[in-house]
Design a protein around this motif. Structure first.
Motif, PDB file in Angstrom:
ATOM      1  N   PHE A 183       0.745  -1.275  -0.086  1.00 14.54           N
ATOM      2  CA  PHE A 183       0.017   0.119  -0.207  1.00 14.54           C
ATOM      3  C   PHE A 183       0.865   1.234   0.022  1.00 14.54           C
ATOM      4  CE2 PHE A 183       0.870  -0.680   4.619  1.00 14.54           C
ATOM      5  CZ  PHE A 183       0.969   0.543   5.000  1.00 14.54           C
ATOM      6  N   THR A 184       0.160   2.355  -0.265  1.00 14.94           N
ATOM      7  CA  THR A 184       0.938   3.641  -0.523  1.00 14.94           C
ATOM      8  C   THR A 184       0.244   4.569   0.500  1.00 14.94           C
ATOM      9  OG1 THR A 184      -0.537   4.691  -1.905  1.00 14.94           O
ATOM     10  CG2 THR A 184       1.650   3.595  -2.656  1.00 14.94           C
ATOM     11  N   PHE A 185       1.213   5.405   1.165  1.00 11.48           N
ATOM     12  CA  PHE A 185       0.565   6.063   2.397  1.00 11.48           C
ATOM     13  C   PHE A 185       0.683   7.582   1.971  1.00 11.48           C
ATOM     14  CE2 PHE A 185       1.839   8.330   6.442  1.00 11.48           C
ATOM     15  CZ  PHE A 185       0.691   8.174   7.236  1.00 11.48           C
ATOM     16  N   ALA A 186      -0.207   8.624   2.453  1.00 10.90           N
ATOM     17  CA  ALA A 186      -0.012  10.083   2.356  1.00 10.90           C
ATOM     18  C   ALA A 186      -0.625  10.706   3.572  1.00 10.90           C
ATOM     19  CB  ALA A 186      -0.707  10.476   1.067  1.00 10.90           C
ATOM     20  N   SER A 187      -0.011  11.951   3.989  1.00 12.25           N
ATOM     21  CA  SER A 187      -0.418  12.462   5.463  1.00 12.25           C
ATOM     22  C   SER A 187      -0.547  14.033   5.071  1.00 12.25           C
ATOM     23  CB  SER A 187       0.403  12.238   6.390  1.00 12.25           C
ATOM     24  OG  SER A 187       0.336  12.901   7.428  1.00 12.25           O
TER      25      SER A 187
ATOM     26  N   ALA B  16      -4.628  23.773  15.222  1.00 18.37           N
ATOM     27  CA  ALA B  16      -6.163  23.237  15.367  1.00 18.37           C
ATOM     28  C   ALA B  16      -6.741  23.139  13.709  1.00 18.37           C
ATOM     29  CB  ALA B  16      -7.421  24.185  15.771  1.00 18.37           C
ATOM     30  N   GLY B  17      -7.371  21.964  13.449  1.00 24.77           N
ATOM     31  CA  GLY B  17      -7.812  21.738  12.141  1.00 24.77           C
ATOM     32  C   GLY B  17      -8.104  20.396  11.853  1.00 24.77           C
ATOM     33  N   ILE B  18      -8.387  19.986  10.747  1.00 21.59           N
ATOM     34  CA  ILE B  18      -8.897  18.469  10.263  1.00 21.59           C
ATOM     35  C   ILE B  18      -7.844  18.075   9.213  1.00 21.59           C
ATOM     36  CG2 ILE B  18     -10.463  17.008   9.370  1.00 21.59           C
ATOM     37  CD1 ILE B  18     -12.743  18.720  10.335  1.00 21.59           C
ATOM     38  N   TYR B  19      -7.036  17.075   9.586  1.00 23.39           N
ATOM     39  CA  TYR B  19      -6.251  16.506   8.593  1.00 23.39           C
ATOM     40  C   TYR B  19      -6.491  15.186   8.074  1.00 23.39           C
ATOM     41  CZ  TYR B  19      -3.844  20.412  10.918  1.00 23.39           C
ATOM     42  OH  TYR B  19      -3.675  21.774  11.195  1.00 23.39           O
ATOM     43  N   LYS B  20      -5.686  14.351   6.952  1.00 22.11           N
ATOM     44  CA  LYS B  20      -6.097  13.224   6.588  1.00 22.11           C
ATOM     45  C   LYS B  20      -4.827  12.277   6.340  1.00 22.11           C
ATOM     46  CE  LYS B  20     -10.197  14.609   3.899  1.00 22.11           C
ATOM     47  NZ  LYS B  20     -10.736  14.560   2.333  1.00 22.11           N
ATOM     48  N   LEU B  21      -4.929  10.991   6.887  1.00 22.72           N
ATOM     49  CA  LEU B  21      -4.116  10.207   6.416  1.00 22.72           C
ATOM     50  C   LEU B  21      -4.690   9.240   5.448  1.00 22.72           C
ATOM     51  CD1 LEU B  21      -2.933   9.073   9.914  1.00 22.72           C
ATOM     52  CD2 LEU B  21      -2.006  10.945   8.446  1.00 22.72           C
ATOM     53  N   THR B  22      -4.131   8.922   4.226  1.00 20.47           N
ATOM     54  CA  THR B  22      -4.668   8.269   3.019  1.00 20.47           C
ATOM     55  C   THR B  22      -3.819   6.757   2.940  1.00 20.47           C
ATOM     56  OG1 THR B  22      -5.596  10.290   2.209  1.00 20.47           O
ATOM     57  CG2 THR B  22      -5.529   8.155   0.854  1.00 20.47           C
TER      58      THR B  22
ATOM     59  N   SER C 113      -3.653   3.646   0.408  1.00 20.57           N
ATOM     60  CA  SER C 113      -4.254   3.105  -0.963  1.00 20.57           C
ATOM     61  C   SER C 113      -3.598   1.860  -1.314  1.00 20.57           C
ATOM     62  CB  SER C 113      -3.822   4.272  -1.848  1.00 20.57           C
ATOM     63  OG  SER C 113      -4.543   5.376  -1.627  1.00 20.57           O
ATOM     64  N   TYR C 114      -4.430   0.812  -2.026  1.00 20.94           N
ATOM     65  CA  TYR C 114      -3.955  -0.345  -2.380  1.00 20.94           C
ATOM     66  C   TYR C 114      -5.019  -0.825  -3.417  1.00 20.94           C
ATOM     67  CZ  TYR C 114      -2.545  -5.204  -2.748  1.00 20.94           C
ATOM     68  OH  TYR C 114      -2.029  -6.512  -3.213  1.00 20.94           O
ATOM     69  N   ALA C 115      -4.349  -1.433  -4.606  1.00 19.23           N
ATOM     70  CA  ALA C 115      -5.119  -1.822  -5.618  1.00 19.23           C
ATOM     71  C   ALA C 115      -6.295  -1.178  -6.138  1.00 19.23           C
ATOM     72  CB  ALA C 115      -5.666  -3.313  -5.474  1.00 19.23           C
ATOM     73  N   GLU C 116      -6.183   0.275  -6.148  1.00 14.47           N
ATOM     74  CA  GLU C 116      -7.275   1.242  -6.580  1.00 14.47           C
ATOM     75  C   GLU C 116      -8.349   1.479  -5.614  1.00 14.47           C
ATOM     76  OE1 GLU C 116      -8.536   0.473 -10.545  1.00 14.47           O
ATOM     77  OE2 GLU C 116      -6.603   0.684 -11.642  1.00 14.47           O
ATOM     78  N   LYS C 117      -7.947   0.957  -4.256  1.00 18.07           N
ATOM     79  CA  LYS C 117      -8.829   1.386  -3.184  1.00 18.07           C
ATOM     80  C   LYS C 117      -8.055   1.886  -2.438  1.00 18.07           C
ATOM     81  CE  LYS C 117     -11.906  -1.732  -5.144  1.00 18.07           C
ATOM     82  NZ  LYS C 117     -13.212  -1.363  -5.679  1.00 18.07           N
ATOM     83  N   GLN C 118      -8.882   2.792  -1.604  1.00 20.00           N
ATOM     84  CA  GLN C 118      -8.133   3.657  -0.407  1.00 20.00           C
ATOM     85  C   GLN C 118      -9.118   3.828   0.623  1.00 20.00           C
ATOM     86  OE1 GLN C 118      -7.322   7.377  -2.490  1.00 20.00           O
ATOM     87  NE2 GLN C 118      -9.031   8.363  -1.417  1.00 20.00           N
ATOM     88  N   VAL C 119      -8.580   4.058   1.786  1.00 21.26           N
ATOM     89  CA  VAL C 119      -9.203   4.461   2.849  1.00 21.26           C
ATOM     90  C   VAL C 119      -8.599   5.495   3.624  1.00 21.26           C
ATOM     91  CG1 VAL C 119      -7.883   2.764   4.376  1.00 21.26           C
ATOM     92  CG2 VAL C 119     -10.385   3.579   5.225  1.00 21.26           C
ATOM     93  N   GLU C 120      -9.410   6.514   4.263  1.00 22.23           N
ATOM     94  CA  GLU C 120      -8.841   7.825   4.644  1.00 22.23           C
ATOM     95  C   GLU C 120      -9.214   7.555   6.450  1.00 22.23           C
ATOM     96  OE1 GLU C 120      -9.182  11.238   1.420  1.00 22.23           O
ATOM     97  OE2 GLU C 120     -10.658  11.024   3.142  1.00 22.23           O
ATOM     98  N   VAL C 121      -8.275   8.156   7.171  1.00 23.36           N
ATOM     99  CA  VAL C 121      -8.256   8.376   8.462  1.00 23.36           C
ATOM    100  C   VAL C 121      -8.067   9.813   8.827  1.00 23.36           C
ATOM    101  CG1 VAL C 121      -7.239   8.098  10.990  1.00 23.36           C
ATOM    102  CG2 VAL C 121      -7.098   6.208   9.017  1.00 23.36           C
ATOM    103  N   LYS C 122      -9.258  10.522   9.412  1.00 24.05           N
ATOM    104  CA  LYS C 122      -9.226  11.763   9.832  1.00 24.05           C
ATOM    105  C   LYS C 122      -8.550  12.125  11.359  1.00 24.05           C
ATOM    106  CE  LYS C 122     -13.271  13.702   9.251  1.00 24.05           C
ATOM    107  NZ  LYS C 122     -14.809  14.221   9.553  1.00 24.05           N
ATOM    108  N   VAL C 123      -7.710  13.265  11.023  1.00 27.78           N
ATOM    109  CA  VAL C 123      -7.011  13.638  12.391  1.00 27.78           C
ATOM    110  C   VAL C 123      -7.578  15.015  12.810  1.00 27.78           C
ATOM    111  CG1 VAL C 123      -4.725  14.083  13.323  1.00 27.78           C
ATOM    112  CG2 VAL C 123      -4.887  12.457  11.681  1.00 27.78           C
ATOM    113  N   LYS C 124      -8.199  14.942  13.739  1.00 23.50           N
ATOM    114  CA  LYS C 124      -9.055  16.372  14.220  1.00 23.50           C
ATOM    115  C   LYS C 124      -7.909  16.757  15.325  1.00 23.50           C
ATOM    116  CE  LYS C 124     -13.521  18.118  15.433  1.00 23.50           C
ATOM    117  NZ  LYS C 124     -15.091  17.801  15.949  1.00 23.50           N
ATOM    118  N   VAL C 125      -7.788  18.063  15.152  1.00 24.55           N
ATOM    119  CA  VAL C 125      -7.225  18.779  16.509  1.00 24.55           C
ATOM    120  C   VAL C 125      -8.210  19.995  16.899  1.00 24.55           C
ATOM    121  CG1 VAL C 125      -5.104  20.160  17.264  1.00 24.55           C
ATOM    122  CG2 VAL C 125      -4.967  18.215  15.593  1.00 24.55           C
TER     123      VAL C 125
END
Length: 218
Positions: free
Chosen positions: A94-98, A108-114, A116-128
């Motif tokens: 998988f690949t990883f992006a932050s 303070a804000g909302i950030y994303k960790l992404t 991705s694998y085999a054209e599928k992806q999932v995001e994790v929200k980081v909220k401060v």
């Protein structure tokens, strides 16, 4: 002629045999093609919690989350799962992006960790979350009573914290009577929320005329 007939007959039999063999059906079924239908992640870092793929922090800390803090899982079409490794030159992972900034204190804000694998992806929200400004020392001016004298009187707040501006509504009056002064606070730092004006905890101000009529600020 007889030898030629025998050779021709043999060739015909050979062709018929080959035809029959080629036309025979194979009873073995083709195995199904297994595909990746989705990707999920699990947080494995101690003392951190993730709810609905969201990790929440209060302002004032440095958010330190690395790819090694997660377990990445491929979900397959045959209802099986497989833990994945991060992609390298030799590993099809998988690949990883932050988008979390590298500041010493994460804004303070909302950030994303992404992930991705085999054209599928999932995001994790980081909220401060925005910080809360301490307003416990804020009070109205110390004088508790005013005597009516025909001049304008006013009340205002003291001990306003740095980084907060205050605006007033209906905090000035001349005639005796009852009034409600409203204070509105605005934070000048985006990392802190605007304070709420809890007027119930602010001392009452009174203005009395010569007949002891009460001019009240609340």
């Amino acid at each position: 002629r007889i030898s030629s007939f025998i050779i021709s007959f043999a060739m015909i039999l050979s062709c018929l045999f080959m035809f029959t063999a080629c036309g025979k059906k194979d009873n073995k079924s083709t195995p199904p093609v297994i595909t990746v239908t989705g990707v999920s992640v699990e947080l494995v870092k101690e003392d951190y919690e993730m709810t609905n793929n969201t990790i929440t922090f209060d302002y004032g800390v440095k958010v330190e989350l690395d790819v090694s803090d997660f377990k990445v899982i491929a979900i397959k079409s045959d209802n099986t799962t497989q833990e994945l490794s991060q992609k390298t030159e030799t590993v099809d992972g998988f690949t990883f992006a932050s988008t979390v900034p590298a500041d010493d204190v994460t804004p303070a804000g909302i950030y994303k960790l992404t992930f991705s694998y085999a054209e599928k992806q999932v995001e994790v929200k980081v909220k401060v979350n925005q910080g809360i400004i301490d307003m416990t020392g804020v009070v109205w001016t110390e004088e508790l009573e005013f005597t009516y004298d025909g001049h304008e009187k006013f009340v205002e707040l003291q001990n306003i914290p740095e980084g907060v501006t205050v605006s007033y509504e209906n905090n000035e009056a001349t005639d005796a009577g009852s009034y409600t002064a409203v204070a509105t606070f605005v934070s000048t730092d985006a990392n802190y929320a605007d304070p709420a004006a809890d007027l119930a905890e602010i001392p009452v101000k009174e203005l009395k005329d010569e007949n002891n009529n009460v001019f009240v600020y609340t």
